[in-house]
Design a protein around this motif. Structure first.
Motif, PDB file in Angstrom:
ATOM      1  N   ALA A   1       1.267  -1.324  -0.341  1.00 19.46           N
ATOM      2  CA  ALA A   1       0.131   0.087  -0.494  1.00 19.46           C
ATOM      3  C   ALA A   1       0.961   1.183  -0.170  1.00 19.46           C
ATOM      4  CB  ALA A   1      -1.030   0.111   1.009  1.00 19.46           C
ATOM      5  N   ASN A   2       1.695   1.282   0.709  1.00 20.76           N
ATOM      6  CA  ASN A   2       2.968   2.518   1.168  1.00 20.76           C
ATOM      7  C   ASN A   2       4.455   3.133  -0.590  1.00 20.76           C
ATOM      8  OD1 ASN A   2       2.881   3.756   3.234  1.00 20.76           O
ATOM      9  ND2 ASN A   2       3.923   2.276   4.194  1.00 20.76           N
ATOM     10  N   ARG A   3       3.797   1.368  -1.336  1.00 19.43           N
ATOM     11  CA  ARG A   3       4.635   1.694  -2.623  1.00 19.43           C
ATOM     12  C   ARG A   3       3.348   1.779  -3.376  1.00 19.43           C
ATOM     13  NH1 ARG A   3       6.713  -3.413  -0.794  1.00 19.43           N
ATOM     14  NH2 ARG A   3       4.871  -3.962  -1.746  1.00 19.43           N
ATOM     15  N   THR A   4       1.993   1.536  -3.357  1.00 20.23           N
ATOM     16  CA  THR A   4       1.472   1.809  -4.548  1.00 20.23           C
ATOM     17  C   THR A   4       0.809   3.382  -4.307  1.00 20.23           C
ATOM     18  OG1 THR A   4       0.013  -0.138  -4.425  1.00 20.23           O
ATOM     19  CG2 THR A   4      -1.282   1.486  -4.740  1.00 20.23           C
ATOM     20  N   VAL A   5       0.994   3.914  -2.996  1.00 20.87           N
ATOM     21  CA  VAL A   5       0.966   5.787  -3.194  1.00 20.87           C
ATOM     22  C   VAL A   5       2.224   6.436  -3.477  1.00 20.87           C
ATOM     23  CG1 VAL A   5       1.339   7.563  -1.224  1.00 20.87           C
ATOM     24  CG2 VAL A   5       0.096   5.415  -0.273  1.00 20.87           C
ATOM     25  N   GLY A   6       3.051   5.364  -3.274  1.00 20.36           N
ATOM     26  CA  GLY A   6       4.401   6.246  -4.102  1.00 20.36           C
ATOM     27  C   GLY A   6       3.907   6.122  -5.809  1.00 20.36           C
ATOM     28  N   GLU A   7       3.648   5.343  -6.432  1.00 21.63           N
ATOM     29  CA  GLU A   7       3.549   5.167  -8.085  1.00 21.63           C
ATOM     30  C   GLU A   7       2.579   5.825  -7.845  1.00 21.63           C
ATOM     31  OE1 GLU A   7       5.455   3.294  -9.909  1.00 21.63           O
ATOM     32  OE2 GLU A   7       6.751   3.369  -8.949  1.00 21.63           O
ATOM     33  N   LEU A   8       1.321   5.747  -7.394  1.00 19.15           N
ATOM     34  CA  LEU A   8       0.336   6.864  -7.857  1.00 19.15           C
ATOM     35  C   LEU A   8       0.549   8.356  -7.979  1.00 19.15           C
ATOM     36  CD1 LEU A   8      -2.754   4.933  -6.091  1.00 19.15           C
ATOM     37  CD2 LEU A   8      -2.471   5.512  -8.565  1.00 19.15           C
ATOM     38  N   SER A   9       1.133   8.467  -6.858  1.00 20.52           N
ATOM     39  CA  SER A   9       1.953  10.047  -6.990  1.00 20.52           C
ATOM     40  C   SER A   9       2.748  10.171  -7.949  1.00 20.52           C
ATOM     41  CB  SER A   9       2.407  10.360  -4.799  1.00 20.52           C
ATOM     42  OG  SER A   9       2.061  10.536  -4.628  1.00 20.52           O
ATOM     43  N   LEU A  10       3.370   9.299  -8.071  1.00 20.13           N
ATOM     44  CA  LEU A  10       4.243   9.267  -9.452  1.00 20.13           C
ATOM     45  C   LEU A  10       4.331   9.646 -10.449  1.00 20.13           C
ATOM     46  CD1 LEU A  10       7.582   9.783  -9.814  1.00 20.13           C
ATOM     47  CD2 LEU A  10       7.765   7.054 -10.549  1.00 20.13           C
ATOM     48  N   ARG A  11       2.944   9.089 -10.462  1.00 19.68           N
ATOM     49  CA  ARG A  11       2.562   8.449 -12.104  1.00 19.68           C
ATOM     50  C   ARG A  11       1.027   9.393 -12.320  1.00 19.68           C
ATOM     51  NH1 ARG A  11       4.932   4.643 -14.536  1.00 19.68           N
ATOM     52  NH2 ARG A  11       6.442   3.511 -13.510  1.00 19.68           N
ATOM     53  N   ARG A  12       0.980  10.733 -11.048  1.00 18.29           N
ATOM     54  CA  ARG A  12      -0.647  11.483 -11.216  1.00 18.29           C
ATOM     55  C   ARG A  12      -1.642  11.710 -12.229  1.00 18.29           C
ATOM     56  NH1 ARG A  12      -2.483  13.665  -6.122  1.00 18.29           N
ATOM     57  NH2 ARG A  12      -0.483  12.639  -5.050  1.00 18.29           N
ATOM     58  N   ASP A  13      -0.042  12.521 -13.023  1.00 16.00           N
ATOM     59  CA  ASP A  13      -0.096  13.775 -14.282  1.00 16.00           C
ATOM     60  C   ASP A  13      -0.535  12.325 -15.438  1.00 16.00           C
ATOM     61  OD1 ASP A  13      -0.256  15.853 -12.448  1.00 16.00           O
ATOM     62  OD2 ASP A  13       2.242  16.358 -13.749  1.00 16.00           O
ATOM     63  N   GLU A  14       0.741  11.207 -15.446  1.00 17.12           N
ATOM     64  CA  GLU A  14       0.120  10.411 -16.529  1.00 17.12           C
ATOM     65  C   GLU A  14      -1.345  10.211 -16.160  1.00 17.12           C
ATOM     66  OE1 GLU A  14       2.282   6.507 -17.878  1.00 17.12           O
ATOM     67  OE2 GLU A  14       3.352   7.142 -16.223  1.00 17.12           O
ATOM     68  N   ILE A  15      -1.143   9.449 -15.418  1.00 13.43           N
ATOM     69  CA  ILE A  15      -2.904   9.232 -15.330  1.00 13.43           C
ATOM     70  C   ILE A  15      -4.137  10.036 -15.324  1.00 13.43           C
ATOM     71  CG2 ILE A  15      -4.704   7.523 -13.607  1.00 13.43           C
ATOM     72  CD1 ILE A  15      -1.955   6.580 -12.531  1.00 13.43           C
ATOM     73  N   ASN A  16      -3.697  11.183 -14.991  1.00 10.44           N
ATOM     74  CA  ASN A  16      -4.580  12.049 -15.555  1.00 10.44           C
ATOM     75  C   ASN A  16      -4.955  12.459 -16.306  1.00 10.44           C
ATOM     76  OD1 ASN A  16      -5.442  12.687 -12.579  1.00 10.44           O
ATOM     77  ND2 ASN A  16      -4.331  14.616 -11.907  1.00 10.44           N
TER      78      ASN A  16
END
Length: 183
Positions: free
Chosen positions: A36-51
């Motif tokens: 879950a912690n790694r997922t937060v990091g990945e989602l934060s890192l890829r936020r703009d890409e996913i947006n």
């Protein structure tokens, strides 16, 4: 599905078998919390890409932000202690933003409902994704295909099929779900 898994396994010969052995057969509570912690990091890192992927049904460009916020809320609840899977579910439901956050929260609810003592193995992952599909179908009055809901449904179907392959482990089932989600 079987041919893909066979090809991947065929590539893991000789010294590479050590790498295959390093994949845990299950995540315990600590492993789930670390994931879950790694997922937060990945989602934060890829936020703009996913947006940027968010163009249907409404191009509001917030899917990455909503998922990152939802997962941050889940981890904040898990950091308080207690049953990790249950805390992730509670935190994500309370902190869910937008449809994508709500869908993510239902995946975490599925994990909480499918686990015993927050242990996630391959069959539990498949069951959790299948439960999440049911929860999302009940939670959204008019689900729109072609969105994160479609991705979840494809991942759940692939994970369920992968559990039927003799010897399939958590890694194999997660990889099958990931491949289906990317398609």
């Amino acid at each position: 599905m079987r041919s893909w898994l066979t090809k991947v396994r065929a590539q893991w010969t000789g010294a590479c078998k050590v790498v295959l052995m390093s994949f845990p057969p299950a995540l315990d509570a600590r492993g789930l919390h670390n994931w879950a912690n790694r997922t937060v990091g990945e989602l934060s890192l890829r936020r703009d890409e996913i947006n940027a992927l968010n163009v249907f049904p409404v191009p509001d460009a917030d899917t990455g932000s909503n998922m990152a916020h939802t997962m941050e809320a889940a981890v904040a609840e898990a950091d308080k202690g207690g049953d990790v899977a249950e805390a992730l579910a509670v935190g994500s439901v309370r902190g869910a933003r937008g449809n994508s956050g709500m869908v993510l929260s239902q995946v975490l609810r599925g994990v909480a409902d499918a686990t015993v003592d927050s242990v996630v193995d391959g069959p539990v992952l498949a069951q959790a994704l299948t439960l999440a599909v049911s929860l999302v179908d009940r939670a959204i009055a008019q689900p729109v295909e072609g969105t994160v809901i479609t991705v979840l449904r494809a991942a759940a179907d692939a994970a369920t099929r992968a559990t039927e392959i003799p010897g399939a482990r958590l890694y194999d089932i997660a990889a099958a779900a990931l491949e289906a989600a990317r398609d």
